[in-house]
Design a protein around this motif. Sequence first.
Motif, PDB file in Angstrom:
ATOM      1  N   MET A  70     -11.925  19.839  -5.878  1.00 29.88           N
ATOM      2  CA  MET A  70     -11.089  18.679  -5.548  1.00 29.88           C
ATOM      3  C   MET A  70     -11.731  17.419  -6.112  1.00 29.88           C
ATOM      4  N   LEU A  71     -11.054  16.809  -7.087  1.00 28.12           N
ATOM      5  CA  LEU A  71     -11.606  15.629  -7.751  1.00 28.12           C
ATOM      6  C   LEU A  71     -10.931  14.349  -7.245  1.00 28.12           C
ATOM      7  N   VAL A  72     -11.728  13.406  -6.782  1.00 33.65           N
ATOM      8  CA  VAL A  72     -11.216  12.069  -6.466  1.00 33.65           C
ATOM      9  C   VAL A  72     -11.663  11.169  -7.607  1.00 33.65           C
ATOM     10  N   GLN A  87     -18.275  -0.536  -7.974  1.00 25.24           N
ATOM     11  CA  GLN A  87     -18.203  -0.714  -6.513  1.00 25.24           C
ATOM     12  C   GLN A  87     -17.078   0.134  -5.911  1.00 25.24           C
ATOM     13  N   ARG A  88     -15.946   0.247  -6.610  1.00 22.07           N
ATOM     14  CA  ARG A  88     -14.852   1.102  -6.104  1.00 22.07           C
ATOM     15  C   ARG A  88     -15.292   2.564  -6.097  1.00 22.07           C
ATOM     16  N   LEU A  89     -16.051   2.931  -7.127  1.00 22.21           N
ATOM     17  CA  LEU A  89     -16.575   4.307  -7.196  1.00 22.21           C
ATOM     18  C   LEU A  89     -17.525   4.571  -6.028  1.00 22.21           C
ATOM     19  N   GLU A  90     -18.412   3.640  -5.774  1.00 21.98           N
ATOM     20  CA  GLU A  90     -19.374   3.798  -4.676  1.00 21.98           C
ATOM     21  C   GLU A  90     -18.634   3.877  -3.329  1.00 21.98           C
ATOM     22  N   MET A  91     -17.603   3.063  -3.152  1.00 19.79           N
ATOM     23  CA  MET A  91     -16.835   3.121  -1.896  1.00 19.79           C
ATOM     24  C   MET A  91     -16.146   4.474  -1.740  1.00 19.79           C
ATOM     25  N   CYS A  92     -15.702   5.075  -2.858  1.00 19.55           N
ATOM     26  CA  CYS A  92     -15.097   6.410  -2.777  1.00 19.55           C
ATOM     27  C   CYS A  92     -16.139   7.433  -2.334  1.00 19.55           C
ATOM     28  N   ARG A  93     -17.378   7.274  -2.822  1.00 21.44           N
ATOM     29  CA  ARG A  93     -18.453   8.192  -2.392  1.00 21.44           C
ATOM     30  C   ARG A  93     -18.642   8.085  -0.886  1.00 21.44           C
ATOM     31  N   LEU A  94     -18.644   6.833  -0.394  1.00 22.76           N
ATOM     32  CA  LEU A  94     -18.853   6.619   1.041  1.00 22.76           C
ATOM     33  C   LEU A  94     -17.654   7.123   1.857  1.00 22.76           C
ATOM     34  N   ALA A  95     -16.459   6.951   1.317  1.00 22.97           N
ATOM     35  CA  ALA A  95     -15.240   7.289   2.071  1.00 22.97           C
ATOM     36  C   ALA A  95     -14.952   8.783   2.099  1.00 22.97           C
ATOM     37  N   VAL A 145     -17.825   2.265   4.695  1.00 21.21           N
ATOM     38  CA  VAL A 145     -17.139   1.483   3.652  1.00 21.21           C
ATOM     39  C   VAL A 145     -17.133   0.002   4.052  1.00 21.21           C
ATOM     40  N   LEU A 146     -16.853  -0.256   5.319  1.00 17.96           N
ATOM     41  CA  LEU A 146     -16.854  -1.651   5.791  1.00 17.96           C
ATOM     42  C   LEU A 146     -18.249  -2.260   5.651  1.00 17.96           C
ATOM     43  N   ASP A 147     -19.279  -1.509   6.010  1.00 16.81           N
ATOM     44  CA  ASP A 147     -20.666  -2.000   5.848  1.00 16.81           C
ATOM     45  C   ASP A 147     -20.921  -2.385   4.400  1.00 16.81           C
ATOM     46  N   TYR A 148     -20.513  -1.502   3.490  1.00 17.09           N
ATOM     47  CA  TYR A 148     -20.740  -1.744   2.058  1.00 17.09           C
ATOM     48  C   TYR A 148     -20.004  -3.017   1.613  1.00 17.09           C
TER      49      TYR A 148
END
Length: 206
Positions: A38-40, A59-67, A192-195
């Motif tokens: 499954m690829l996001v 930053q959007r990529l990093e938020m996807c990792r966190l989410a 995600v909110l923390d980030y």
Amino acid sequence: MSDTPATVGLFGGSFSPPHLGHRHALEAFVAAVRPTRMLVMPAAVSPGKAPDARVTAAQRLEMCRLAFGDLPGVEIRDDEIRRGGDSYTVDTLIALGAPGVSVSVLCGADAALALGEWYRPDLLFALARFYCVSRLDDPAFAEKLQEKNRLYLDRFGAAVTLLDTPARPVSSTDLRAALAAGRPTPDLAPSVLDYIQREGLYRHDR
Ligand code: ATP
Ligand code: MG
């Protein structure tokens, strides 16, 4: 040994920021379709969307990792970000090796109704299967999709499959507005909110 062919799941978007509605749809899709992988994949540039200088692709990529990074089997991929420019799903499908590889794409309700206007819809439907979740705030959605599906079948020989799970009524647009106004954002994962707060994202209205 199973003789079911391997299926790659693909979930793309701008994810600015990724939210619990995305996560809920992703979990429903994985449970129903059971993709082998499954690829996001956050887009470099979402065609038709104005660029947002308040956040970078990294930053959007990093938020996807966190989410989503904790979900079993889910891979957060930077293919479209590395490719750069407008991120057309057709290009991504070709790069993934479709039609040799069987790809199933998850999209939201609005996207499902707009696929006919995406770049090369004929190729899109030839290269992947499409799935979507319905919208709770639009009781007529199933009917609208049925009508679109008649057109898709007629023009492209395929239709979008509606998953049983209704979507959560959340959007990144509303979350960006809430963040800029300092209102609460219960539809964001705490990490995600923390980030977002650490990096100072979405602080101002555009
Ligand atoms: P924006 O408001 O900026 O358009 P968004 O919340 O729609 O953001 P996107 O990054 O545009 O998020 O969406 C990525 C994918 O997720 C798209 O296919 C979109 O239709 C889908 N999607 C968006 N919100 C939801 C939701 N609440 N439930 C299910 N799918 C969603
Ligand atoms: Mg959207």
